[in-house]
Design a protein around this motif. Structure first.
Motif: not given
Length: 464
Positions: A228-230, A260, A263, A294
């Motif tokens: 995943s990413e933000h 990640v 967040s 992260d």
């Protein structure tokens, strides 16, 4: 970016060098080496084959000559129109050059020549040093990235040996290449990304994987996993953060996948969402969850992440007596961790009784960008000139104030001495085997190393 005219793939001042060599010069020899001295082999030779197949395999055309002539005139420099047209007409556009080199993947001390080149047509002695800019660039960058990757193996391995049951098996999965967006262009990402793969098996830099495939015949030199990413987490909103994580478990729980988790609040994500709300679901998956903090301190944050997950899921002892999270969970630190940071992280975890197998690392700019030609002092120098009678004369610089920049005088060879490679004068070779072997001549590739062959030569073996 458009394909560059090969004649103009040089420094401007090189355009005038065809006029400067002594009259009667038939040939010029030059070599590339990482300058200096080191106590042990530390430089990995890699990348020449990519240059030979990509750049030198493209013949110069008459259109290239006409463009270069125009550019040179406007730029205020003389241009060797006759010489370049002769190369086009008599040599099919291929530079009249012979290159001999160490086998790629060879690990050497500084001060050992990696390759030597010479022109094959006495009408074009100037060609040897004309390609310095492109050739040196093609060698120093991937060789430096590969050498840094080897140093990271040296950093990681003592901790793996002490705390993991199968340190050599786990080593290739401890560093993931995230450097594509940190590179200046796709070509740099491809060169550096391929170099990383000599030592590590995880990469998100597709251009590096494609370079290993295109230039070294590797069907697939690396693996990756869904992550995943933000954007894909925050799209759910903070109130539904657990639902975003649950979705990842549902989609990818049968294999490795990364989520990640910073967040909003990394501590809450670790202790409450992963450690309580989704705990049973995590423990039941058939694959492996890789939790990625992260942000925060690059040393403290991943150490705390391992500790919090260990508290939530419990631990077991491995065969070395170190704690492993008792669930299919690892931590991935991919934000700003240097080699020194990795050593500190592993050292702290070790002191807390944790195995290094609980954490892996990712690297972006540190892999692709924190390297220069001076990192290993790469240089290319002319070392000999052949006169019209066929006799060779040494060429060397001897700066009175910079002795460390003195260059080799005369044609060279590389032999094995007391277990390590060393550069000697070609005249002293005698019956010894020369490790510099022909790899290229007049547009033809003479050796074609596979990626597995290169990796095997470069293979990191821990010191006893």
């Amino acid at each position: 970016m458009t394909e560059i005219n090969p004649i103009l793939n040089t420094d401007s001042y090189k355009l005038s060098h065809f006029l400067q060599y002594p009259p009667g010069t038939q040939a010029v020899s030059a070599y590339i080496e990482p300058r200096g001295h080191s106590q042990r082999p530390e430089v990995v030779f890699f990348g020449l084959q990519m240059f030979l197949k990509d750049y030198l395999s493209r013949p110069v055309t008459k259109v290239d000559v006409l463009e270069a002539a125009e550019i040179s005139a406007l730029h205020g420099l003389p241009f060797n129109r006759h010489g370049w047209l002769d190369i086009v007409e008599r040599h099919g556009g291929f530079l009249p050059l012979a290159i001999e080199a160490l086998p790629e993947g060879t690990v050497v001390r500084r001060g050992v020549p990696l390759l030597q080149l010479v022109n094959t047509d006495p009408e074009h002695a100037w060609v040897t040093t004309y390609i310095e800019t492109a050739l040196l660039r093609a060698v120093w960058y991937p060789s430096s990235v590969a050498s840094n990757a080897r140093r990271l193996c040296e950093t990681l391995m003592p901790h793996l040996e002490k705390t993991c049951e199968e340190p050599l098996a786990i080593l290739p999965t401890r560093l993931h290449d995230f450097g594509a967006r940190s590179a200046t262009c796709a070509e740099q990402a491809g060169l550096g990304g391929a170099a990383h793969l000599l030592y590590f098996s995880l990469s998100d830099t597709l251009s590096g994987i494609l370079n290993a495939r295109r230039f070294y015949g590797a069907p697939m030199a690396a693996t990756s996993y869904p992550a995943s990413e933000h954007a894909t987490i925050t799209a759910w909103g903070q109130a539904r953060e657990a639902d975003a994580y649950r979705r990842m478990l549902d989609l990818f729980g049968d294999g490795e996948f990364s989520v990640v988790s910073d967040s909003y609040d990394i501590a809450n994500a670790l202790s409450d969402i992963w450690g309580r709300t989704l705990k049973d679901k995590v423990k039941s998956i058939g694959g492996r969850l890789i939790v990625r903090p992260d942000s925060g301190d690059p040393v403290d944050t991943p150490v705390q992440a391992v500790a919090q997950l260990a508290y939530a899921f419990g631990t077991r002892l491995n065969g070395k007596g170190y704690k492993v999270i008792d669930a299919p969970v690892e931590v991935l630190q991919g934000d700003g961790a240097s080699g020194q940071d990795m050593a500190m992280i592993l050292g702290r975890l070790e002191a807390m009784g944790f195995s290094a197998e609980n954490i892996r690392f990712g690297m972006g700019a540190g892999l692709m960008q924190k390297v220069t030609r001076d990192s290993y002092s790469f240089t290319m120098k002319a070392n000999a000139r052949q006169d019209e009678a066929g006799a060779w004369h040494g060429i060397a610089k001897r700066p009175a104030t910079m002795r460390e920049k003195a260059s080799r005088n005369g044609r060279v060879a590389v032999t094995r001495q007391m277990g390590d490679l060393a550069g000697i004068a070609l005249a002293d070779l005698g019956g010894q085997e020369n490790a510099l072997q022909p790899v290229w001549k007049n547009g033809s590739l003479l050796s074609d190393w596979s990626f597995e062959e290169v990796k095997e030569r470069a293979r990191y073996v821990p010191a006893l």
